[in-house]
Motif scaffolding. Structure first.
Motif, short mmCIF file in Angstrom:
data_model
loop_
_atom_site.label_atom_id
_atom_site.label_comp_id
_atom_site.label_asym_id
_atom_site.label_seq_id
_atom_site.Cartn_x
_atom_site.Cartn_y
_atom_site.Cartn_z
N ASP A 37 39.19 29.06 34.07
CA ASP A 37 38.95 29.83 35.29
C ASP A 37 38.32 28.97 36.37
O ASP A 37 38.71 29.02 37.55
CB ASP A 37 38.05 31.03 34.99
CG ASP A 37 38.76 32.11 34.19
OD1 ASP A 37 40.00 32.06 34.11
OD2 ASP A 37 38.07 33.00 33.64
N ARG A 38 37.34 28.18 35.97
CA ARG A 38 36.68 27.28 36.92
C ARG A 38 37.65 26.24 37.47
O ARG A 38 37.68 25.98 38.67
CB ARG A 38 35.50 26.59 36.21
CG ARG A 38 34.68 25.68 37.12
CD ARG A 38 33.60 24.96 36.33
NE ARG A 38 34.15 23.86 35.53
CZ ARG A 38 33.42 23.09 34.71
NH1 ARG A 38 32.14 23.35 34.55
NH2 ARG A 38 33.99 22.10 34.06
N VAL A 39 38.44 25.66 36.60
CA VAL A 39 39.39 24.63 36.99
C VAL A 39 40.44 25.19 37.93
O VAL A 39 40.73 24.62 39.00
CB VAL A 39 40.04 24.00 35.74
CG1 VAL A 39 41.16 23.04 36.15
CG2 VAL A 39 39.00 23.28 34.90
N LEU A 40 41.04 26.32 37.56
CA LEU A 40 42.08 26.92 38.39
C LEU A 40 41.55 27.31 39.77
O LEU A 40 42.23 27.08 40.78
CB LEU A 40 42.66 28.15 37.70
CG LEU A 40 43.72 28.95 38.47
CD1 LEU A 40 44.90 28.07 38.85
CD2 LEU A 40 44.17 30.16 37.66
N ASN A 41 40.36 27.84 39.83
CA ASN A 41 39.78 28.22 41.13
C ASN A 41 39.58 27.00 42.02
O ASN A 41 39.83 27.05 43.23
CB ASN A 41 38.46 28.94 40.92
CG ASN A 41 37.87 29.44 42.24
OD1 ASN A 41 38.47 30.25 42.94
ND2 ASN A 41 36.69 28.95 42.58
N THR A 42 39.14 25.89 41.44
CA THR A 42 38.95 24.66 42.21
C THR A 42 40.26 24.18 42.80
O THR A 42 40.35 23.84 43.99
CB THR A 42 38.34 23.56 41.33
OG1 THR A 42 37.08 24.00 40.80
CG2 THR A 42 38.12 22.27 42.12
N TYR A 43 41.31 24.19 42.00
CA TYR A 43 42.62 23.74 42.49
C TYR A 43 43.23 24.74 43.48
O TYR A 43 43.92 24.34 44.42
CB TYR A 43 43.57 23.48 41.33
CG TYR A 43 43.39 22.11 40.73
CD1 TYR A 43 43.91 20.97 41.37
CD2 TYR A 43 42.70 21.92 39.54
CE1 TYR A 43 43.75 19.71 40.84
CE2 TYR A 43 42.54 20.66 39.00
CZ TYR A 43 43.06 19.56 39.64
OH TYR A 43 42.89 18.30 39.11
N ARG A 44 42.98 26.01 43.28
CA ARG A 44 43.52 26.99 44.23
C ARG A 44 42.93 26.77 45.62
O ARG A 44 43.65 26.80 46.63
CB ARG A 44 43.22 28.41 43.75
CG ARG A 44 43.77 29.48 44.71
CD ARG A 44 43.48 30.87 44.23
NE ARG A 44 44.28 31.22 43.05
CZ ARG A 44 43.80 31.42 41.84
NH1 ARG A 44 42.49 31.31 41.63
NH2 ARG A 44 44.59 31.74 40.83
N LEU A 45 41.63 26.53 45.69
CA LEU A 45 40.99 26.25 46.98
C LEU A 45 41.50 24.93 47.56
O LEU A 45 41.78 24.84 48.77
CB LEU A 45 39.47 26.20 46.80
CG LEU A 45 38.80 27.53 46.46
CD1 LEU A 45 37.36 27.31 46.03
CD2 LEU A 45 38.86 28.47 47.66
N MET A 46 41.62 23.92 46.73
CA MET A 46 42.14 22.63 47.18
C MET A 46 43.53 22.77 47.76
O MET A 46 43.83 22.27 48.87
CB MET A 46 42.17 21.64 46.00
CG MET A 46 42.74 20.27 46.33
SD MET A 46 43.19 19.33 44.84
CE MET A 46 41.64 19.28 43.96
N HIS A 47 44.39 23.45 47.06
CA HIS A 47 45.79 23.55 47.47
C HIS A 47 46.00 24.52 48.62
O HIS A 47 47.06 24.51 49.24
CB HIS A 47 46.64 23.95 46.27
CG HIS A 47 46.66 22.92 45.19
ND1 HIS A 47 47.13 23.17 43.92
CD2 HIS A 47 46.26 21.62 45.19
CE1 HIS A 47 47.02 22.07 43.18
NE2 HIS A 47 46.49 21.12 43.93
#
Length: 284
Positions: A37-47
Protein backbone atom coordinates in the motif's frame (compact mmCIF):
# COMPACT_ATOMS: atom_id res chain seq x y z
CA UNK A 1 44.09 10.69 -10.91
CA UNK A 2 44.48 7.20 -12.36
CA UNK A 3 41.50 4.86 -12.06
CA UNK A 4 41.24 1.13 -12.53
CA UNK A 5 38.22 1.11 -14.83
CA UNK A 6 39.07 -1.76 -17.16
CA UNK A 7 36.14 -3.31 -19.04
CA UNK A 8 34.23 -5.53 -16.67
CA UNK A 9 35.08 -8.69 -18.59
CA UNK A 10 38.77 -7.94 -17.93
CA UNK A 11 38.39 -7.25 -14.21
CA UNK A 12 38.17 -10.16 -11.78
CA UNK A 13 34.38 -10.21 -11.67
CA UNK A 14 32.55 -12.75 -9.57
CA UNK A 15 29.39 -10.64 -9.16
CA UNK A 16 26.58 -11.47 -6.80
CA UNK A 17 25.73 -15.13 -7.26
CA UNK A 18 22.81 -17.30 -6.34
CA UNK A 19 24.89 -18.69 -3.47
CA UNK A 20 24.51 -15.51 -1.45
CA UNK A 21 20.98 -14.58 -2.50
CA UNK A 22 18.16 -16.38 -0.74
CA UNK A 23 15.69 -15.92 -3.59
CA UNK A 24 15.91 -13.31 -6.35
CA UNK A 25 12.17 -13.47 -6.90
CA UNK A 26 11.66 -12.01 -3.44
CA UNK A 27 13.12 -8.68 -4.59
CA UNK A 28 11.19 -5.88 -6.29
CA UNK A 29 7.85 -7.58 -5.75
CA UNK A 30 5.34 -4.87 -6.65
CA UNK A 31 2.31 -7.17 -6.61
CA UNK A 32 1.89 -8.23 -2.98
CA UNK A 33 3.50 -7.88 0.42
CA UNK A 34 3.16 -6.00 3.70
CA UNK A 35 4.55 -2.75 2.22
CA UNK A 36 2.49 -2.71 -0.98
CA UNK A 37 0.00 0.00 0.00
CA UNK A 38 2.79 2.39 0.90
CA UNK A 39 4.76 1.58 -2.24
CA UNK A 40 1.79 1.89 -4.60
CA UNK A 41 0.73 5.22 -3.10
CA UNK A 42 4.25 6.62 -3.57
CA UNK A 43 4.30 5.63 -7.23
CA UNK A 44 0.76 6.85 -7.83
CA UNK A 45 1.73 10.33 -6.63
CA UNK A 46 4.97 10.22 -8.63
CA UNK A 47 3.24 9.18 -11.82
CA UNK A 48 0.55 11.82 -11.38
CA UNK A 49 2.71 14.86 -10.69
CA UNK A 50 6.07 14.21 -12.38
CA UNK A 51 5.67 16.20 -15.60
CA UNK A 52 8.09 18.03 -17.89
CA UNK A 53 7.29 21.34 -16.23
CA UNK A 54 7.61 19.85 -12.75
CA UNK A 55 11.05 18.43 -13.55
CA UNK A 56 12.20 21.77 -14.94
CA UNK A 57 11.19 23.48 -11.69
CA UNK A 58 13.09 20.94 -9.61
CA UNK A 59 16.18 21.30 -11.76
CA UNK A 60 16.04 25.06 -11.26
CA UNK A 61 15.54 24.64 -7.50
CA UNK A 62 18.15 22.01 -6.69
CA UNK A 63 20.87 21.83 -9.37
CA UNK A 64 22.54 25.11 -8.28
CA UNK A 65 23.36 23.37 -4.94
CA UNK A 66 22.51 26.30 -2.68
CA UNK A 67 20.71 24.40 0.09
CA UNK A 68 23.54 23.63 2.52
CA UNK A 69 27.21 22.89 3.04
CA UNK A 70 28.13 19.58 4.66
CA UNK A 71 30.46 16.63 4.32
CA UNK A 72 29.49 13.41 2.60
CA UNK A 73 29.52 11.60 5.95
CA UNK A 74 27.17 14.19 7.45
CA UNK A 75 24.79 13.76 4.54
CA UNK A 76 24.95 9.98 4.84
CA UNK A 77 24.18 10.13 8.56
CA UNK A 78 21.06 12.16 7.76
CA UNK A 79 19.70 9.03 6.06
CA UNK A 80 19.57 7.38 9.51
CA UNK A 81 16.17 9.07 9.66
CA UNK A 82 14.88 8.05 6.22
CA UNK A 83 12.96 4.92 5.24
CA UNK A 84 12.37 4.72 1.48
CA UNK A 85 8.60 4.53 0.94
CA UNK A 86 8.98 3.24 -2.63
CA UNK A 87 11.01 0.18 -1.67
CA UNK A 88 9.04 -3.06 -1.38
CA UNK A 89 12.08 -4.92 -0.03
CA UNK A 90 13.13 -3.17 3.18
CA UNK A 91 11.69 -1.17 6.03
CA UNK A 92 14.84 0.10 7.74
CA UNK A 93 16.80 3.38 7.43
CA UNK A 94 18.53 4.00 4.12
CA UNK A 95 21.95 4.49 5.71
CA UNK A 96 22.14 0.73 6.42
CA UNK A 97 21.41 -0.02 2.76
CA UNK A 98 24.30 2.27 1.79
CA UNK A 99 26.79 0.21 3.77
CA UNK A 100 25.27 -3.09 2.63
CA UNK A 101 25.72 -2.07 -1.00
CA UNK A 102 29.25 -0.79 -0.46
CA UNK A 103 30.37 -3.88 1.44
CA UNK A 104 28.87 -6.17 -1.18
CA UNK A 105 30.87 -4.40 -3.88
CA UNK A 106 34.00 -4.37 -1.74
CA UNK A 107 33.82 -8.14 -1.23
CA UNK A 108 33.92 -8.74 -5.00
CA UNK A 109 35.66 -5.78 -6.64
CA UNK A 110 38.43 -5.46 -4.08
CA UNK A 111 40.73 -3.25 -6.15
CA UNK A 112 38.09 -0.72 -7.24
CA UNK A 113 37.97 1.52 -4.18
CA UNK A 114 36.09 4.22 -6.10
CA UNK A 115 33.33 1.66 -6.74
CA UNK A 116 33.13 0.89 -3.01
CA UNK A 117 32.48 4.59 -2.45
CA UNK A 118 29.84 4.72 -5.19
CA UNK A 119 28.03 1.94 -3.33
CA UNK A 120 28.14 3.96 -0.13
CA UNK A 121 26.92 7.28 -1.47
CA UNK A 122 24.63 6.34 -4.38
CA UNK A 123 21.44 7.12 -2.42
CA UNK A 124 22.62 10.17 -0.48
CA UNK A 125 20.55 12.39 -2.76
CA UNK A 126 17.55 11.18 -0.78
CA UNK A 127 18.50 13.86 1.71
CA UNK A 128 16.07 15.95 -0.35
CA UNK A 129 13.31 14.31 1.69
CA UNK A 130 14.98 15.40 4.93
CA UNK A 131 14.79 18.94 3.53
CA UNK A 132 11.07 18.72 2.91
CA UNK A 133 10.62 17.27 -0.56
CA UNK A 134 7.89 14.58 -0.70
CA UNK A 135 9.29 11.13 -1.28
CA UNK A 136 7.43 10.71 -4.58
CA UNK A 137 9.85 13.17 -6.18
CA UNK A 138 12.96 11.79 -4.47
CA UNK A 139 12.86 7.98 -4.32
CA UNK A 140 11.76 5.15 -6.60
CA UNK A 141 12.44 4.15 -10.20
CA UNK A 142 13.17 6.92 -12.68
CA UNK A 143 12.06 7.21 -16.31
CA UNK A 144 12.15 9.85 -19.07
CA UNK A 145 9.60 12.62 -19.19
CA UNK A 146 8.82 14.41 -22.45
CA UNK A 147 8.09 11.24 -24.40
CA UNK A 148 5.70 8.30 -24.27
CA UNK A 149 5.61 6.51 -20.91
CA UNK A 150 6.68 2.95 -21.67
CA UNK A 151 5.04 -0.23 -20.38
CA UNK A 152 8.29 -1.13 -18.59
CA UNK A 153 7.63 1.52 -15.92
CA UNK A 154 6.41 -0.03 -12.69
CA UNK A 155 2.62 0.35 -12.22
CA UNK A 156 2.42 1.85 -15.72
CA UNK A 157 -1.14 0.70 -16.36
CA UNK A 158 -2.83 2.01 -13.24
CA UNK A 159 -1.04 5.14 -11.98
CA UNK A 160 -0.61 7.59 -14.90
CA UNK A 161 -4.23 8.41 -15.71
CA UNK A 162 -4.12 11.85 -14.05
CA UNK A 163 -0.73 12.92 -15.39
CA UNK A 164 -1.38 15.90 -17.73
CA UNK A 165 1.60 15.01 -19.96
CA UNK A 166 -0.25 11.86 -20.97
CA UNK A 167 -2.68 14.07 -22.89
CA UNK A 168 -0.06 16.39 -24.41
CA UNK A 169 0.57 15.55 -28.07
CA UNK A 170 4.15 16.81 -27.85
CA UNK A 171 5.01 13.97 -25.51
CA UNK A 172 2.90 11.17 -26.99
CA UNK A 173 5.32 9.69 -29.53
CA UNK A 174 8.08 7.19 -28.87
CA UNK A 175 10.79 9.86 -28.85
CA UNK A 176 8.61 12.84 -27.93
CA UNK A 177 10.71 15.99 -27.70
CA UNK A 178 13.98 14.10 -28.21
CA UNK A 179 15.89 13.00 -31.28
CA UNK A 180 16.49 9.27 -31.78
CA UNK A 181 19.79 8.17 -30.21
CA UNK A 182 20.34 11.64 -28.76
CA UNK A 183 21.96 10.20 -25.64
CA UNK A 184 20.60 10.01 -22.13
CA UNK A 185 22.49 13.15 -21.12
CA UNK A 186 20.02 15.09 -23.28
CA UNK A 187 16.97 13.37 -21.80
CA UNK A 188 15.04 14.77 -18.82
CA UNK A 189 14.43 12.06 -16.28
CA UNK A 190 11.72 12.09 -13.64
CA UNK A 191 13.19 14.10 -10.78
CA UNK A 192 14.81 12.20 -7.95
CA UNK A 193 17.89 11.48 -5.87
CA UNK A 194 19.94 10.12 -8.80
CA UNK A 195 20.03 13.33 -10.82
CA UNK A 196 20.39 15.48 -7.71
CA UNK A 197 23.44 13.64 -6.33
CA UNK A 198 25.05 13.48 -9.77
CA UNK A 199 24.86 17.27 -9.97
CA UNK A 200 26.14 17.71 -6.42
CA UNK A 201 29.23 15.63 -7.22
CA UNK A 202 29.82 17.42 -10.53
CA UNK A 203 29.36 20.87 -8.98
CA UNK A 204 31.87 20.10 -6.25
CA UNK A 205 34.47 18.62 -8.58
CA UNK A 206 34.48 15.22 -6.90
CA UNK A 207 37.12 12.92 -8.36
CA UNK A 208 35.09 9.81 -9.10
CA UNK A 209 35.57 8.35 -12.59
CA UNK A 210 32.91 8.85 -15.22
CA UNK A 211 31.72 5.27 -14.78
CA UNK A 212 30.96 5.98 -11.13
CA UNK A 213 29.09 9.19 -11.85
CA UNK A 214 27.10 7.37 -14.53
CA UNK A 215 26.07 4.62 -12.11
CA UNK A 216 24.86 7.23 -9.65
CA UNK A 217 22.92 9.14 -12.30
CA UNK A 218 21.07 6.15 -13.76
CA UNK A 219 21.00 3.45 -11.08
CA UNK A 220 17.23 3.94 -10.56
CA UNK A 221 16.45 3.81 -14.30
CA UNK A 222 15.11 0.25 -14.09
CA UNK A 223 13.07 0.46 -17.32
CA UNK A 224 16.41 0.84 -19.11
CA UNK A 225 19.07 -1.17 -17.29
CA UNK A 226 16.81 -4.06 -16.26
CA UNK A 227 13.92 -4.08 -18.76
CA UNK A 228 15.99 -3.08 -21.81
CA UNK A 229 13.67 -0.23 -22.78
CA UNK A 230 14.44 3.29 -24.08
CA UNK A 231 17.34 2.03 -26.20
CA UNK A 232 16.05 4.29 -28.98
CA UNK A 233 17.26 7.29 -26.95
CA UNK A 234 20.71 5.89 -26.19
CA UNK A 235 23.96 6.73 -27.93
CA UNK A 236 27.18 4.72 -28.00
CA UNK A 237 28.33 6.11 -24.67
CA UNK A 238 25.14 4.99 -22.95
CA UNK A 239 25.44 1.49 -24.36
CA UNK A 240 29.08 1.25 -23.30
CA UNK A 241 28.22 2.42 -19.78
CA UNK A 242 25.28 0.04 -19.46
CA UNK A 243 27.51 -2.85 -18.35
CA UNK A 244 28.68 -0.81 -15.37
CA UNK A 245 25.16 0.17 -14.36
CA UNK A 246 24.02 -3.44 -14.61
CA UNK A 247 26.93 -4.63 -12.48
CA UNK A 248 26.23 -2.00 -9.85
CA UNK A 249 22.54 -2.90 -9.78
CA UNK A 250 23.29 -6.45 -8.62
CA UNK A 251 24.72 -5.07 -5.40
CA UNK A 252 22.24 -2.24 -4.99
CA UNK A 253 19.38 -4.74 -5.14
CA UNK A 254 20.58 -8.11 -3.89
CA UNK A 255 22.54 -7.02 -0.80
CA UNK A 256 19.37 -5.86 0.96
CA UNK A 257 18.67 -7.97 4.03
CA UNK A 258 17.78 -7.68 7.70
CA UNK A 259 21.35 -8.44 8.83
CA UNK A 260 22.34 -4.81 9.45
CA UNK A 261 26.02 -3.85 9.27
CA UNK A 262 28.09 -2.40 12.11
CA UNK A 263 28.36 1.13 10.78
CA UNK A 264 30.79 2.42 13.40
CA UNK A 265 33.20 -0.38 12.56
CA UNK A 266 33.03 0.37 8.84
CA UNK A 267 33.17 4.17 8.96
CA UNK A 268 36.99 4.58 9.12
CA UNK A 269 37.52 2.71 5.85
CA UNK A 270 34.86 4.70 4.02
CA UNK A 271 35.96 8.01 5.52
CA UNK A 272 39.36 7.57 3.90
CA UNK A 273 37.65 7.01 0.54
CA UNK A 274 35.57 10.14 1.06
CA UNK A 275 38.75 12.06 1.85
CA UNK A 276 40.32 10.73 -1.34
CA UNK A 277 37.47 11.37 -3.78
CA UNK A 278 34.99 13.83 -2.19
CA UNK A 279 36.89 15.68 0.57
CA UNK A 280 35.70 18.41 2.88
CA UNK A 281 32.38 20.19 2.93
CA UNK A 282 30.37 20.06 -0.27
CA UNK A 283 27.69 22.38 -1.58
CA UNK A 284 24.30 20.68 -1.59
Amino acid sequence: MCFNTEPLDQVCVHTVTNNNITNKSNYRNFEYGVLQDRVLNTYRLMHTYQTVEFVKRKISRWVPCLQAEMTVMEALQALDHLVDESDPDVDFPNSFHAYQTAEGIRSVHRSLDWLHLVGLLHDIGKILSIWGEPQWCVVGDTYPVGCRFQESIVYRNNTFADNPDLKDARYSSLCGIYEPNCGLEKVMMSWGHDEYLYNVLKTNGCKLPEEGLYMIRYHSFYPWHTKGDYMHLCNHKDLNMLQWVKEFNKFDLYTKNEDLPDIKKLQPYYQQLIDKYCPGKLRW
